[in-house]
Write a protein that holds these residues in place. Structure first.
Motif, PDB file in Angstrom:
ATOM      1  N   TYR A  73       0.829  -1.210   0.000  1.00  0.00           N
ATOM      2  CA  TYR A  73       0.000   0.000   0.000  1.00  0.00           C
ATOM      3  C   TYR A  73       0.864   1.261   0.000  1.00  0.00           C
ATOM      4  O   TYR A  73       2.005   1.271   0.466  1.00  0.00           O
ATOM      5  N   PHE A  74       0.281   2.329  -0.582  1.00  0.00           N
ATOM      6  CA  PHE A  74       0.889   3.646  -0.556  1.00  0.00           C
ATOM      7  C   PHE A  74       0.372   4.426   0.650  1.00  0.00           C
ATOM      8  O   PHE A  74      -0.810   4.319   1.022  1.00  0.00           O
ATOM      9  N   SER A  75       1.226   5.234   1.230  1.00  0.00           N
ATOM     10  CA  SER A  75       0.800   6.270   2.182  1.00  0.00           C
ATOM     11  C   SER A  75       1.560   7.530   1.775  1.00  0.00           C
ATOM     12  O   SER A  75       2.797   7.543   1.791  1.00  0.00           O
ATOM     13  N   TYR A  76       0.837   8.573   1.386  1.00  0.00           N
ATOM     14  CA  TYR A  76       1.502   9.719   0.762  1.00  0.00           C
ATOM     15  C   TYR A  76       0.670  10.994   0.928  1.00  0.00           C
ATOM     16  O   TYR A  76      -0.504  10.960   1.298  1.00  0.00           O
ATOM     17  N   SER A  77       1.311  12.095   0.616  1.00  0.00           N
ATOM     18  CA  SER A  77       0.647  13.400   0.555  1.00  0.00           C
ATOM     19  C   SER A  77       0.997  14.050  -0.771  1.00  0.00           C
ATOM     20  O   SER A  77       2.087  13.843  -1.313  1.00  0.00           O
ATOM     21  N   PRO A 110      12.756  -9.553  -2.278  1.00  0.00           N
ATOM     22  CA  PRO A 110      11.633  -8.687  -2.657  1.00  0.00           C
ATOM     23  C   PRO A 110      11.998  -7.741  -3.796  1.00  0.00           C
ATOM     24  O   PRO A 110      13.131  -7.282  -3.911  1.00  0.00           O
ATOM     25  N   VAL A 111      11.015  -7.475  -4.645  1.00  0.00           N
ATOM     26  CA  VAL A 111      11.164  -6.540  -5.762  1.00  0.00           C
ATOM     27  C   VAL A 111       9.906  -5.669  -5.819  1.00  0.00           C
ATOM     28  O   VAL A 111       8.790  -6.182  -5.688  1.00  0.00           O
ATOM     29  N   PHE A 112      10.108  -4.369  -6.022  1.00  0.00           N
ATOM     30  CA  PHE A 112       8.992  -3.432  -6.154  1.00  0.00           C
ATOM     31  C   PHE A 112       8.900  -2.978  -7.611  1.00  0.00           C
ATOM     32  O   PHE A 112       9.911  -2.845  -8.294  1.00  0.00           O
ATOM     33  N   CYS A 113       7.674  -2.733  -8.048  1.00  0.00           N
ATOM     34  CA  CYS A 113       7.466  -2.169  -9.376  1.00  0.00           C
ATOM     35  C   CYS A 113       6.453  -1.030  -9.278  1.00  0.00           C
ATOM     36  O   CYS A 113       5.366  -1.208  -8.732  1.00  0.00           O
ATOM     37  N   PHE A 114       6.836   0.128  -9.791  1.00  0.00           N
ATOM     38  CA  PHE A 114       5.927   1.269  -9.896  1.00  0.00           C
ATOM     39  C   PHE A 114       5.642   1.489 -11.379  1.00  0.00           C
ATOM     40  O   PHE A 114       6.563   1.687 -12.172  1.00  0.00           O
ATOM     41  N   ARG A 115       4.361   1.447 -11.734  1.00  0.00           N
ATOM     42  CA  ARG A 115       3.960   1.637 -13.134  1.00  0.00           C
ATOM     43  C   ARG A 115       3.196   2.948 -13.249  1.00  0.00           C
ATOM     44  O   ARG A 115       2.205   3.162 -12.536  1.00  0.00           O
ATOM     45  N   THR A 116       3.675   3.806 -14.145  1.00  0.00           N
ATOM     46  CA  THR A 116       3.067   5.119 -14.303  1.00  0.00           C
ATOM     47  C   THR A 116       2.360   5.210 -15.654  1.00  0.00           C
ATOM     48  O   THR A 116       2.844   4.702 -16.663  1.00  0.00           O
ATOM     49  N   LYS A 117       1.210   5.836 -15.641  1.00  0.00           N
ATOM     50  CA  LYS A 117       0.433   6.056 -16.868  1.00  0.00           C
ATOM     51  C   LYS A 117       0.020   7.521 -16.906  1.00  0.00           C
ATOM     52  O   LYS A 117      -0.582   7.998 -15.946  1.00  0.00           O
ATOM     53  N   LYS A 191      -1.190  18.502 -20.685  1.00  0.00           N
ATOM     54  CA  LYS A 191      -2.471  19.065 -21.114  1.00  0.00           C
ATOM     55  C   LYS A 191      -3.462  19.062 -19.960  1.00  0.00           C
ATOM     56  O   LYS A 191      -3.344  18.303 -19.015  1.00  0.00           O
ATOM     57  N   LYS A 192      -4.445  19.939 -20.070  1.00  0.00           N
ATOM     58  CA  LYS A 192      -5.495  19.965 -19.061  1.00  0.00           C
ATOM     59  C   LYS A 192      -6.326  18.686 -19.148  1.00  0.00           C
ATOM     60  O   LYS A 192      -6.413  18.057 -20.201  1.00  0.00           O
ATOM     61  N   ASP A 193      -6.943  18.370 -18.042  1.00  0.00           N
ATOM     62  CA  ASP A 193      -7.787  17.178 -17.923  1.00  0.00           C
ATOM     63  C   ASP A 193      -6.975  15.884 -18.097  1.00  0.00           C
ATOM     64  O   ASP A 193      -7.516  14.843 -18.486  1.00  0.00           O
ATOM     65  N   ASP A 194      -5.671  15.967 -17.808  1.00  0.00           N
ATOM     66  CA  ASP A 194      -4.840  14.758 -17.799  1.00  0.00           C
ATOM     67  C   ASP A 194      -5.134  13.933 -16.554  1.00  0.00           C
ATOM     68  O   ASP A 194      -5.466  14.472 -15.495  1.00  0.00           O
ATOM     69  N   HIS A 195      -4.984  12.615 -16.702  1.00  0.00           N
ATOM     70  CA  HIS A 195      -5.103  11.718 -15.556  1.00  0.00           C
ATOM     71  C   HIS A 195      -3.777  10.987 -15.395  1.00  0.00           C
ATOM     72  O   HIS A 195      -3.350  10.251 -16.284  1.00  0.00           O
ATOM     73  N   ILE A 196      -3.121  11.186 -14.260  1.00  0.00           N
ATOM     74  CA  ILE A 196      -1.862  10.516 -13.953  1.00  0.00           C
ATOM     75  C   ILE A 196      -2.152   9.389 -12.954  1.00  0.00           C
ATOM     76  O   ILE A 196      -2.742   9.631 -11.890  1.00  0.00           O
ATOM     77  N   LEU A 197      -1.744   8.203 -13.312  1.00  0.00           N
ATOM     78  CA  LEU A 197      -1.974   7.047 -12.447  1.00  0.00           C
ATOM     79  C   LEU A 197      -0.646   6.378 -12.127  1.00  0.00           C
ATOM     80  O   LEU A 197       0.144   6.080 -13.025  1.00  0.00           O
ATOM     81  N   ILE A 198      -0.411   6.146 -10.827  1.00  0.00           N
ATOM     82  CA  ILE A 198       0.789   5.443 -10.373  1.00  0.00           C
ATOM     83  C   ILE A 198       0.334   4.207  -9.596  1.00  0.00           C
ATOM     84  O   ILE A 198      -0.343   4.318  -8.568  1.00  0.00           O
ATOM     85  N   GLU A 199       0.704   3.034 -10.106  1.00  0.00           N
ATOM     86  CA  GLU A 199       0.336   1.776  -9.474  1.00  0.00           C
ATOM     87  C   GLU A 199       1.565   1.123  -8.847  1.00  0.00           C
ATOM     88  O   GLU A 199       2.688   1.310  -9.319  1.00  0.00           O
ATOM     89  N   GLY A 200       1.349   0.344  -7.805  1.00  0.00           N
ATOM     90  CA  GLY A 200       2.445  -0.348  -7.134  1.00  0.00           C
ATOM     91  C   GLY A 200       2.230  -1.850  -7.124  1.00  0.00           C
ATOM     92  O   GLY A 200       1.097  -2.323  -6.947  1.00  0.00           O
ATOM     93  N   PHE A 201       3.316  -2.589  -7.324  1.00  0.00           N
ATOM     94  CA  PHE A 201       3.267  -4.052  -7.299  1.00  0.00           C
ATOM     95  C   PHE A 201       4.483  -4.568  -6.520  1.00  0.00           C
ATOM     96  O   PHE A 201       5.546  -3.932  -6.522  1.00  0.00           O
ATOM     97  N   GLY A 210       3.244 -11.944  -8.100  1.00  0.00           N
ATOM     98  CA  GLY A 210       3.154 -10.603  -7.553  1.00  0.00           C
ATOM     99  C   GLY A 210       1.802 -10.275  -6.945  1.00  0.00           C
ATOM    100  O   GLY A 210       0.815 -10.987  -7.127  1.00  0.00           O
ATOM    101  N   ILE A 211       1.782  -9.177  -6.208  1.00  0.00           N
ATOM    102  CA  ILE A 211       0.535  -8.641  -5.652  1.00  0.00           C
ATOM    103  C   ILE A 211       0.457  -7.164  -5.993  1.00  0.00           C
ATOM    104  O   ILE A 211       1.476  -6.473  -6.087  1.00  0.00           O
ATOM    105  N   ALA A 212      -0.742  -6.683  -6.206  1.00  0.00           N
ATOM    106  CA  ALA A 212      -0.960  -5.246  -6.479  1.00  0.00           C
ATOM    107  C   ALA A 212      -1.235  -4.514  -5.178  1.00  0.00           C
ATOM    108  O   ALA A 212      -1.790  -5.077  -4.227  1.00  0.00           O
ATOM    109  N   SER A 213      -0.840  -3.267  -5.134  1.00  0.00           N
ATOM    110  CA  SER A 213      -1.118  -2.472  -3.936  1.00  0.00           C
ATOM    111  C   SER A 213      -2.613  -2.267  -3.787  1.00  0.00           C
ATOM    112  O   SER A 213      -3.356  -2.221  -4.764  1.00  0.00           O
ATOM    113  N   VAL A 214      -3.035  -2.106  -2.542  1.00  0.00           N
ATOM    114  CA  VAL A 214      -4.473  -1.951  -2.276  1.00  0.00           C
ATOM    115  C   VAL A 214      -4.965  -0.580  -2.701  1.00  0.00           C
ATOM    116  O   VAL A 214      -6.180  -0.365  -2.821  1.00  0.00           O
ATOM    117  N   ASN A 215      -4.056   0.364  -2.910  1.00  0.00           N
ATOM    118  CA  ASN A 215      -4.444   1.685  -3.380  1.00  0.00           C
ATOM    119  C   ASN A 215      -3.449   2.171  -4.439  1.00  0.00           C
ATOM    120  O   ASN A 215      -2.424   1.542  -4.686  1.00  0.00           O
TER     121      ASN A 215
END
Length: 221
Positions: A73-77, A110-117, A191-201, A210-215
């Motif tokens: 899981y992520f915990s962030y600000s 252990p290995v972490f993967c962060f996937r950005t879209k 651009k405006k109305d962009d959606h940035i998604l960062i996923e963790g595995f 692997g397992i996906a992060s809960v958030n």
């Protein structure tokens, strides 16, 4: 003159009586052992129904069932750029990413993967060594990470995937956590109305799928 053979019927009767007594004794012993065997069978049958065999803890061939379980899981600000600030117009997500072993078996490598879209829109900062060259200092770092692939820049550019492994640990014991702490994920506005998604595995030798992060970190610009 031949001597006459003398017979002793009393001795013969005594021998016969002793033999019969022995036979009765053996029969009695056999009956006793049969009864004990029946009692033991009954006890064993009853123990099987109850789900145990009367063994003490730690005896016999019983072994606890291996449970492979984990969560991430992520915990962030999120920090937005200040109005009128030209030097840094990026959006920053700062926090921790946790890989927790919730099972009863040690997790190795252990290995972490962060996937950005979309890909290549997020720069990930933290305690990351940009080369896999070994550090020959005698002290183990408190926390340090390296990219798994040598061509990691290409993976980031084309797939938006950051594959990282810790240098400071190689196992996660049951109940313990591996934490990628104090990361700084800097998002470049587009651009405006962009959606940035960062996923963790998270992955381990025992959790190769692997397992996906809960958030996730989800930003709408």
């Amino acid at each position: 003159m031949k001597s006459k053979q003398t017979f002793h019927p009393k001795k013969q009767d005594d021998s016969k009586l002793q033999l019969e007594q022995k036979i009765l004794h053996y029969r009695s012993e056999v009956a006793k052992y049969k009864k004990q065997a029946e009692e033991l069978r009954g006890l064993l049958k009853s123990a099987r129904k109850k789900g145990h065999t009367g063994q003490k803890e730690g005896e016999g061939s019983y072994s606890p069932r291996v449970s492979l379980a984990a969560k991430a899981y992520f915990s962030y600000s999120t920090f937005l750029p200040r109005e009128g600030e030209e030097q840094d117009n990026q959006i920053h997500a700062i926090g921790h990413f946790t890989f927790e072993n919730t099972g009863n078996h040690i997790l190795h490598d252990p290995v972490f993967c962060f996937r950005t879209k979309p890909a290549n829109r997020v720069n990930i900062g933290g305690k990351i060594r940009m080369t896999q060259a070994l550090d020959h200092t005698w002290m183990t770092p408190k926390e340090e990470w390296v990219y798994v692939q040598n061509d990691w820049k290409e993976w980031v550019k084309t797939k938006g995937e950051h594959w990282l492994k810790p240098v400071h640990i190689d196992t996660i014991k049951p109940g313990e956590k591996a934490i990628f702490s104090n990361f700084d994920m800097a998002v470049t506005p587009g651009k405006k109305d962009d959606h940035i998604l960062i996923e963790g595995f998270c992955y381990a030798r025992e959790l190769q799928k692997g397992i996906a992060s809960v958030n996730t970190i989800s930003l709408y610009l």
